[in-house]
Design a protein around this motif. Structure first.
Motif, PDB file in Angstrom:
ATOM      1  N   UNK A   1      17.473 -19.211  12.121  1.00 18.78           N
ATOM      2  CA  UNK A   1      18.358 -20.370  12.275  1.00 18.78           C
ATOM      3  C   UNK A   1      18.393 -21.183  10.988  1.00 18.78           C
ATOM      4  N   UNK A   2      17.237 -21.358  10.372  1.00 18.27           N
ATOM      5  CA  UNK A   2      17.170 -22.141   9.139  1.00 18.27           C
ATOM      6  C   UNK A   2      17.940 -21.478   8.010  1.00 18.27           C
ATOM      7  N   UNK A   3      17.734 -20.175   7.812  1.00 16.67           N
ATOM      8  CA  UNK A   3      18.391 -19.467   6.708  1.00 16.67           C
ATOM      9  C   UNK A   3      19.895 -19.357   6.922  1.00 16.67           C
ATOM     10  N   UNK A   4      20.291 -18.910   8.102  1.00 15.80           N
ATOM     11  CA  UNK A   4      21.723 -18.727   8.352  1.00 15.80           C
ATOM     12  C   UNK A   4      22.448 -20.063   8.395  1.00 15.80           C
ATOM     13  N   UNK A   5      21.735 -21.122   8.822  1.00 11.30           N
ATOM     14  CA  UNK A   5      22.343 -22.444   8.842  1.00 11.30           C
ATOM     15  C   UNK A   5      22.676 -22.959   7.458  1.00 11.30           C
ATOM     16  N   UNK A   6      22.009 -22.429   6.426  1.00  9.96           N
ATOM     17  CA  UNK A   6      22.360 -22.796   5.053  1.00  9.96           C
ATOM     18  C   UNK A   6      23.730 -22.250   4.666  1.00  9.96           C
ATOM     19  N   UNK A   7      24.145 -21.176   5.325  1.00 10.80           N
ATOM     20  CA  UNK A   7      25.379 -20.488   4.941  1.00 10.80           C
ATOM     21  C   UNK A   7      26.543 -20.812   5.856  1.00 10.80           C
ATOM     22  N   UNK A   8      26.283 -20.981   7.140  1.00 12.08           N
ATOM     23  CA  UNK A   8      27.383 -21.130   8.110  1.00 12.08           C
ATOM     24  C   UNK A   8      27.048 -22.183   9.156  1.00 12.08           C
TER      25      UNK A   8
ATOM     26  N   UNK B   1      10.906 -15.362   2.322  1.00 12.89           N
ATOM     27  CA  UNK B   1      11.963 -16.323   2.648  1.00 12.89           C
ATOM     28  C   UNK B   1      11.736 -17.676   1.969  1.00 12.89           C
ATOM     29  N   UNK B   2      10.508 -17.981   1.587  1.00 10.22           N
ATOM     30  CA  UNK B   2      10.225 -19.251   0.916  1.00 10.22           C
ATOM     31  C   UNK B   2      10.314 -19.147  -0.598  1.00 10.22           C
ATOM     32  N   UNK B   3      10.574 -17.943  -1.131  1.00 13.48           N
ATOM     33  CA  UNK B   3      10.622 -17.755  -2.577  1.00 13.48           C
ATOM     34  C   UNK B   3      11.778 -18.557  -3.171  1.00 13.48           C
ATOM     35  N   UNK B   4      11.563 -19.193  -4.309  1.00 11.90           N
ATOM     36  CA  UNK B   4      12.652 -19.960  -4.935  1.00 11.90           C
ATOM     37  C   UNK B   4      13.691 -19.038  -5.556  1.00 11.90           C
ATOM     38  N   UNK B   5      14.905 -19.525  -5.660  1.00 10.06           N
ATOM     39  CA  UNK B   5      15.945 -18.801  -6.382  1.00 10.06           C
ATOM     40  C   UNK B   5      16.631 -17.695  -5.613  1.00 10.06           C
ATOM     41  N   UNK B   6      16.520 -17.690  -4.280  1.00 12.16           N
ATOM     42  CA  UNK B   6      17.222 -16.667  -3.505  1.00 12.16           C
ATOM     43  C   UNK B   6      18.728 -16.866  -3.644  1.00 12.16           C
ATOM     44  N   UNK B   7      19.449 -15.765  -3.877  1.00 12.37           N
ATOM     45  CA  UNK B   7      20.898 -15.849  -3.964  1.00 12.37           C
ATOM     46  C   UNK B   7      21.497 -15.751  -2.566  1.00 12.37           C
TER      47      UNK B   7
ATOM     48  N   UNK C   1      11.300  -6.621  -1.694  1.00 11.41           N
ATOM     49  CA  UNK C   1      12.672  -6.964  -2.056  1.00 11.41           C
ATOM     50  C   UNK C   1      13.465  -7.248  -0.783  1.00 11.41           C
ATOM     51  N   UNK C   2      14.203  -8.361  -0.711  1.00 19.51           N
ATOM     52  CA  UNK C   2      14.936  -8.682   0.531  1.00 19.51           C
ATOM     53  C   UNK C   2      15.827  -7.554   1.022  1.00 19.51           C
ATOM     54  N   UNK C   3      16.501  -6.859   0.094  1.00 21.61           N
ATOM     55  CA  UNK C   3      17.408  -5.790   0.519  1.00 21.61           C
ATOM     56  C   UNK C   3      16.641  -4.610   1.112  1.00 21.61           C
TER      57      UNK C   3
ATOM     58  N   UNK D   1      23.513 -13.703  -1.012  1.00 21.23           N
ATOM     59  CA  UNK D   1      23.434 -12.439  -0.278  1.00 21.23           C
ATOM     60  C   UNK D   1      22.019 -12.177   0.219  1.00 21.23           C
ATOM     61  N   UNK D   2      21.008 -12.623  -0.533  1.00 21.63           N
ATOM     62  CA  UNK D   2      19.627 -12.441  -0.076  1.00 21.63           C
ATOM     63  C   UNK D   2      19.319 -13.368   1.100  1.00 21.63           C
ATOM     64  N   UNK D   3      19.799 -14.612   1.031  1.00 22.51           N
ATOM     65  CA  UNK D   3      19.606 -15.535   2.155  1.00 22.51           C
ATOM     66  C   UNK D   3      20.266 -14.977   3.417  1.00 22.51           C
ATOM     67  N   UNK D   4      21.480 -14.465   3.236  1.00 17.77           N
ATOM     68  CA  UNK D   4      22.209 -13.885   4.369  1.00 17.77           C
ATOM     69  C   UNK D   4      21.437 -12.708   4.961  1.00 17.77           C
ATOM     70  N   UNK D   5      21.028 -11.801   4.095  1.00 14.38           N
ATOM     71  CA  UNK D   5      20.324 -10.595   4.549  1.00 14.38           C
ATOM     72  C   UNK D   5      19.030 -10.951   5.269  1.00 14.38           C
ATOM     73  N   UNK D   6      18.243 -11.855   4.684  1.00 14.55           N
ATOM     74  CA  UNK D   6      16.973 -12.236   5.294  1.00 14.55           C
ATOM     75  C   UNK D   6      17.196 -12.999   6.597  1.00 14.55           C
ATOM     76  N   UNK D   7      18.227 -13.819   6.657  1.00 12.13           N
ATOM     77  CA  UNK D   7      18.496 -14.558   7.883  1.00 12.13           C
ATOM     78  C   UNK D   7      18.807 -13.644   9.052  1.00 12.13           C
ATOM     79  N   UNK D   8      19.627 -12.630   8.822  1.00  9.07           N
ATOM     80  CA  UNK D   8      19.953 -11.690   9.895  1.00  9.07           C
ATOM     81  C   UNK D   8      18.730 -10.848  10.249  1.00  9.07           C
ATOM     82  N   UNK D   9      17.964 -10.448   9.238  1.00  7.18           N
ATOM     83  CA  UNK D   9      16.747  -9.663   9.491  1.00  7.18           C
ATOM     84  C   UNK D   9      15.776 -10.458  10.361  1.00  7.18           C
ATOM     85  N   UNK D  10      15.590 -11.732  10.059  1.00  5.31           N
ATOM     86  CA  UNK D  10      14.698 -12.562  10.881  1.00  5.31           C
ATOM     87  C   UNK D  10      15.198 -12.636  12.312  1.00  5.31           C
ATOM     88  N   UNK D  11      16.508 -12.698  12.505  1.00  6.87           N
ATOM     89  CA  UNK D  11      17.048 -12.715  13.855  1.00  6.87           C
ATOM     90  C   UNK D  11      16.717 -11.412  14.589  1.00  6.87           C
TER      91      UNK D  11
END
Length: 899
Positions: A559-566, A532-538, A505-507, A540-550
Motif C-alpha cells: 500500500x505504501x509503495x503503490x500509493x506513491x505512484x497511484x 524497499x527502503x533503499x534510497x534512489x529507487x526509480x 535486484x528489484x527486477x 519502475x522499481x517502486x512499481x515492481x516492488x509494490x506489486x511484488x509485496x502485494x
C-alpha cells in the motif's frame, strides 16, 4: 447577442454556487461558444467575480503546462503564500524554480488548487477555458483535478471546446451542446449585417451558413465586399470559413500578410518575440490593416487572432517556404525559451536534422521531469522522425512507446513500438521493442501473443534474459497463469541468478517471486525490508516492488509503495500503466480492510470497462470493485460485475483476473445465502482434478471453497482440493496464507477435531493484518464451539467476529454472527447505524484525519484538497455525526465498532 436565451440560462444555473459551479460548452467552429463564454465572463465580472482566463492554441499544445501558465500568470505573485512543497512544485512545473528535483504532479495540482482557493477567499473566482481542445495535456490534467474539487470552493469553471467532450473533465460537469441558430434568429442576425444580400442571394447565404453565426457574419461581409458569395460548393462549415478568411488576405499589404504568417506560426508567444521575428522589423503599424479587417487583436503583451480559424486560414494559405522562414525567425529570437525554440525548429525542418532532434529530446525529457508524459511522447516521436540514424530513431521511438504505456495510451504505445520494429536494428534493440509490443499485447488481453513476442520460440531455453525484458515476460506469465510460460522463463532466470547484485535486484526479485511465489517467497520476504527502503529507487522499481509485496502478502508495504505512484485521490491514477497499478493498489487495500479506499481507487477504471474499454487494467479494476460490492452489502451488483469481467477475461485466458472475478462472485453468492452458486464459482478456481487453475491466486480461495463445500455436502471434493493446494504451497505459505489453510483444514476436519486448527490460526497475531479473513476464522470457530456446546467460549468468539465485520462494514457476515450469537443465547441488538460509515469515502478520511489532530491544511496536503474544501466538508458532516466541535471527532472514531 441574438437569441441564446436558453443557453445563457443553462450556463448561469450550472455556474451558480447551488449547482456544480462548472459547465462545459461544446459545438462546431463558429457556432458561438466563445461568445457565450465571453458573455458569461462579462456578467460574472460585473457582479464582482474575479476571472482568470486561458485560451488553448495548437501552437502550444505540445508545451508542458503552457496553458496553465497563461491561466495563472495574473496571480503568480501569490505563490509565496503557498506551503513550501506546493510552491516548489508549481514553480518547477513552469521552469521557474531552483530545485532540480522533478516536481510532483499531484503536489503541483494541489498548489494550483490552494492558490486559486486563496484568490477566491476575497471574492468569487471564475476560471474560463476557451478552445480546450488545444490545451496541452499537462494543463488539462490539472484542470481536471480542479474540476473534481470545486465542492466547497468559491470557484466556478467554464470550459469551451470544439468536437467531443474532453476526457479529462469529470463526467458530472454539465454539458451544453450549442446548436445552430434557428431560422428566425439567423434571419435576425443577417439583418444586422451592413450590405446583406436580398432576394435569392439572401436565401442562398442562409442555406449555406446553416445557422452558424460566424458563417452568417463572414459570408455577409464577403457578399458586401465582392458583390456575391464565394463559389465554395457544399463544404463543411470549418472549410467554408477558412476559405472565406483566406479570401480577405489578398487585399492586405504584403508586409501585413508576412507579419500574419509569423503571428500564426508563433501563436502563444509574447508580442515582443513576434515583433522581433518580423521581416519588416519591430513596427506595430504593420498590424493596422489586419486589425481594421477584424482579423487580429493587438494587446500590450501579445497578438491574438479573432478566431482560431483565421490563424488556420493564414497559416494554410502561406507557401511552405514562407512558413519555414517564419519558424526559423522565431527560433532565432526564442533563445531564452528552449522548449518553444525546439518546436519552432522542428516545424522548419525539411529533412533529418540530428541537432534539432537532440533539442526536441531534451525538451521531451524536461516535460517528463515536470510530469507531462503526453508532451514527452509527442516530443520523442518528433525527435525520432528527425534523426538520421536508425539506431537512434529506434531508441527514441521505443522510449516514447514506454512513456505512452506509463500514460495509459496503449493504442499509441503499440503504434510507436510497431514503427520502431520496422527499422533495421540490432538483435538487442529488436528484443526490447518486441518486449514493449508484448507488454501492450498483455495490457490489451492478448496473452498468447504477448508471451510469444517477449519470449519467442527461437530463443534458447538456457539463454539469459535482460532484467528489463524479463519483468514483462514474468508479468505476462503471472496474468495468464499458463504453466508452459513459467516453464519457459525458469531456466532463463536461473542462468543469470549468479550475476553480481542480482540476488537483491528489484527486477530479479519480482521475476522469481511472481514466477514461483511459494518457492522463493520466504527468502524474498527476508530481504524486502532492506530493498524497499533503499534510497534512489526509480519509478519502475517502486512499481515492481509494490506489486511484488502485494503478491507476497507484505500488504502494508505494498500500500505504501503503490500509493506513491497511484494515490486514489490523483487524477491520473487510473492511467498509470494502463490502470493495472491502480487495480493492484485496490487489491492491497481490500486485503488489509481499507475497502473505501479500494472502491475510490477503481470506480473510474471500472466505469471505463463497463463503457467498453475491455483491457487488462479496467477488467481487474471491475473485479476489485465486484469484491468490494460483495463484501459491503451489494451482492447483486457484485455478481453482475463479476459476470462482465468473466465474459471478457475467460476467452482471453487471463487466468489471474478470472480467478479474482470467480472469487468475487463466490463471496457475493455467500452473502446472498446461495451456497450452491458460491460452490460453483469457487470450484472454478480449481481444475477437474482439484489442482489450482492459477498457481498463486487460486490457493487463496481454498477456505471459502471449503466453507461452501461443507454447506452443500461436498466435503470430500474440498479435501482433494485442499491437498492439491497444500502441495502447491509447500513450506512457502505467508502468515496470511497459513491462516487461510488452517481455516480450511478446520472446516474439513471431523466434527470434533476442528478446534485445534481454528485456535492455531488465531494464535498468530500476524493474521490480524487481514481483518476480514481473521473475522471469518472467529465466526466459524464460534460456530464450531456452539456446536460443541462450549457456549461461553462461543459467545466470545462470535462477539469478536461481529465486531470485526461491523467495523469493516460487512453486513452479511455481521448478520450471520448476530444470528449465531442469538442461537448461543445472547440478546443481540441489531447493528446500530454507523453515521461515520454513511459518509462518502473521502469524508470518512477527512474525519479520521481531523480526529488525529491534523489541521485543515495538513489534511488538504494528504488528500489533495484545499484547506477551504476540508473545512466545508467538516462543517457539513458535523450534524450527520451529531457533534458540534472538532474535538468530539476523536470520540466518534474511537466508538466506531471494530475500530
Amino acid at each position: 447577442m441574438i437569441g441564446r436565451q436558453k443557453e445563457r440560462a443553462f450556463i448561469a444555473e450550472a455556474l451558480s454556487p447551488r449547482a456544480s459551479s462548472s459547465v462545459l460548452i461544446l459545438g462546431e467552429a463558429g457556432v458561438g461558444k466563445t461568445l457565450l463564454l465571453d458573455t458569461s465572463v462579462e456578467e460574472a465580472a460585473d457582479a464582482g467575480t474575479q476571472v482568470l482566463r486561458v485560451r488553448g492554441n495548437a501552437a502550444e499544445s505540445e508545451l508542458a503546462f503552457a496553458g496553465l501558465h497563461q491561466l495563472l500568470l495574473p496571480v503568480l505573485d501569490g505563490v509565496d503564500g503557498l506551503p513550501p512543497r506546493q510552491r516548489a512544485a508549481l514553480l518547477a512545473a513552469f521552469g521557474l524554480g531552483d530545485d532540480p528535483t522533478p516536481p510532483d504532479l499531484m503536489m503541483m495540482s494541489l498548489a494550483v488548487l490552494t492558490l486559486t482557493s486563496q484568490v477566491a477567499s476575497t471574492a468569487r473566482l471564475l476560471l474560463a477555458v476557451d478552445d480546450a481542445q488545444w490545451l496541452d495535456r499537462g494543463s488539462c490534467q490539472v484542470l481536471g483535478f480542479l474540476a473534481r474539487r470545486l465542492d466547497g470552493e468559491s470557484i466556478g469553471l467554464i470550459v469551451a471546446a470544439r468536437g467531443c467532450r474532453p476526457d479529462w473533465l469529470d463526467p458530472a460537469v454539465p454539458e451544453l451542446v450549442v446548436p445552430p441558430l434557428p431560422p428566425v434568429e439567423a434571419e435576425e442576425l443577417l439583418a444586422t449585417q451592413p450590405g446583406a444580400p436580398v432576394g435569392p442571394a439572401r436565401r442562398h447565404l442562409l442555406d449555406t451558413a446553416a445557422g452558424n453565426p460566424l458563417a452568417l457574419v463572414e459570408l455577409a461581409r464577403s457578399s458586401a465586399r465582392d458583390g456575391s458569395l464565394p463559389a465554395v460548393g457544399p463544404l463543411p462549415v470549418t472549410d467554408l470559413l477558412e476559405r472565406t478568411f483566406a479570401a480577405q488576405l489578398g487585399e492586405l499589404p504584403a508586409a501585413t500578410r508576412a507579419a500574419l504568417v509569423v503571428a500564426a506560426a508563433a501563436e502563444g508567444a509574447a508580442l515582443a518575440d513576434v515583433l522581433a521575428a518580423l521581416p519588416s522589423g519591430p513596427d506595430t503599424d504593420v498590424w493596422l490593416p489586419a486589425e481594421r479587417a477584424g482579423l487580429v487583436r493587438l494587446q500590450p503583451d501579445r497578438i491574438s487572432f479573432r478566431h482560431p480559424l483565421i490563424r488556420s486560414a493564414v497559416y494554410g494559405a502561406a507557401p511552405f517556404a514562407e512558413r519555414r522562414r517564419a519558424h526559423l525567425a522565431l527560433a532565432a529570437v526564442l533563445g531564452a525559451d528552449p522548449d518553444r525554440r525546439a518546436w519552432q525548429l522542428s516545424a522548419a525542418a525539411v529533412g533529418p536534422d540530428p541537432a534539432v532532434s537532440g533539442e526536441l529530446e531534451v525538451t521531451a525529457m524536461r516535460a517528463l521531469a515536470r510530469g507531462a508524459v503526453a508532451e514527452t511522447v509527442a516530443g520523442l516521436e518528433r525527435a525520432a522522425q528527425l534523426h538520421p540514424e536508425a539506431t537512434q530513431r529506434t531508441r527514441l521511438l521505443s522510449t516514447a512507446a514506454y512513456a505512452a504505456v506509463v500514460a495509459g495510451d496503449t493504442d499509441r504505445a503499440e503504434a510507436l513500438a510497431a514503427a520502431a520494429s520496422r527499422l533495421e536494428v540490432g538483435p538487442e534493440a529488436l528484443r526490447w521493442i518486441s518486449a514493449l509490443s508484448g507488454l501492450v499485447a498483455m495490457l490489451t488481453l492478448r496473452m498468447e501473443r504477448a508471451f510469444a513476442l517477449v519470449v519467442p520460440d527461437e530463443l534458447p531455453g538456457s539463454a539469459q534474459i535482460d532484467a528489463g525484458v524479463s519483468t514483462i515476460a514474468t508479468g505476462i506469465a503471472y496474468h495468464s497463469g499458463h504453466p508452459a510460460q513459467r516453464e519457459r522463463v525458469r531456466p532463463m532466470l536461473a542462468a543469470r541468478a549468479g550475476e553480481d547484485g542480482m540476488a537483491a535486484h528489484p527486477f530479479h526479485l519480482w521475476d522469481t517471486g511472481c514466477t514461483d511465489p511459494f518457492v522463493h517467497g520466504p527468502a524474498i520476504r527476508a530481504v524486502l525490508p532492506a530493498v524497499t527502503a533503499a534510497p534512489g529507487l526509480i519509478t519502475t522499481e517502486i512499481h515492481t516492488l509494490g506489486v511484488l509485496c502485494m503478491l507476497l502478502d507484505e500488504t502494508e508495504t505494498s500500500v505504501s509503495l503503490l500509493g506513491e505512484l497511484v494515490n486514489p485521490q490523483w487524477e491520473d491514477a487510473a492511467d498509470f500503466h494502463a490502470g493495472t497499478t491502480a487495480a493492484d493498489l485496490a487489491f492491497a487495500h481490500l486485503d488489509c480492510g481499507r475497502w473505501a479506499d479500494a472502491r475510490l481507487g477503481v470506480e473510474r477504471l471500472a466505469d471505463r470497462f463497463l463503457a467498453g474499454r475491455h483491457t487488462l487494467g479496467p477488467a481487474r479494476a471491475l473485479a476489485a470493485l465486484a469484491t468490494v460490492c460483495a463484501l459491503t452489502g451489494e451482492p447483486e451488483t457484485a455478481l453482475r460485475h463479476a459476470a462482465a469481467v468473466l465474459a471478457v477475461t475467460e476467452p482471453a485466458a487471463a487466468l489471474a483476473t478470472v480467478a479474482r472475478a470467480h472469487r468475487a462472485a463466490g463471496l457475493a453468492a455467500t452473502a446472498l445465502g446461495d451456497h450452491n452458486s458460491a460452490h460453483r464459482h469457487l470450484r472454478a478456481l480449481y481444475d477437474g482434478a482439484g489442482a489450482p487453475v492459477h498457481y498463486h491466486l487460486s490457493c487463496y480461495g481454498v477456505a471459502d471453497f471449503a466453507a461452501a463445500s461443507v454447506l452443500t455436502g461436498r466435503n470430500e471434493e474440498a479435501r482433494t482440493v485442499l491437498a492439491h493446494v497444500r502441495a502447491e504451497v509447500g513450506d512457502g505459505a505467508s502468515a496470511r496464507l497459513r491462516q487461510i489453510l488452517l481455516r480450511a483444514t478446520a472446516l474439513l476436519a471431523a466434527p470434533a477435531d476442528g478446534g485445534p486448527h481454528f485456535r492455531e490460526a488465531l494464535e498468530d497475531p500476524a493474521g490480524r493484518r487481514w481483518p476480514f479473513e481473521r473475522g471469518q476464522v472467529w465466526l466459524e470457530y464460534g460456530e464450531w464451539l456452539r456446536r460443541q456446546r462450549q457456549i461461553a467460549d462461543a459467545r466470545g468468539a462470535l462477539t469478536k467476529a461481529r465486531e470485526v465485520f461491523e467495523g469493516l462494514g460487512c453486513p452479511a457476515w455481521a448478520a450471520r454472527a448476530e444470528a449465531e450469537l442469538r442461537a448461543a443465547g445472547v440478546a443481540v441488538e441489531s447493528a446500530r447505524h454507523s453515521a461515520l460509515r454513511s459518509l462518502t469515502p473521502q469524508r470518512q478520511r477527512i474525519v479520521r484525519l481531523a480526529a488525529q489532530g491534523l489541521t485543515n491544511r495538513e489534511i488538504g496536503e494528504r488528500l489533495f484538497l484545499s484547506p477551504r474544501t476540508v473545512g466545508t466538508h467538516l462543517y457539513q458532516v458535523f450534524p450527520v455525526l451529531g457533534v458540534s466541535a472538532r474535538s468530539q471527532l476523536r470520540d466518534v472514531v474511537e466508538q466506531e465498532p471494530g475500530n
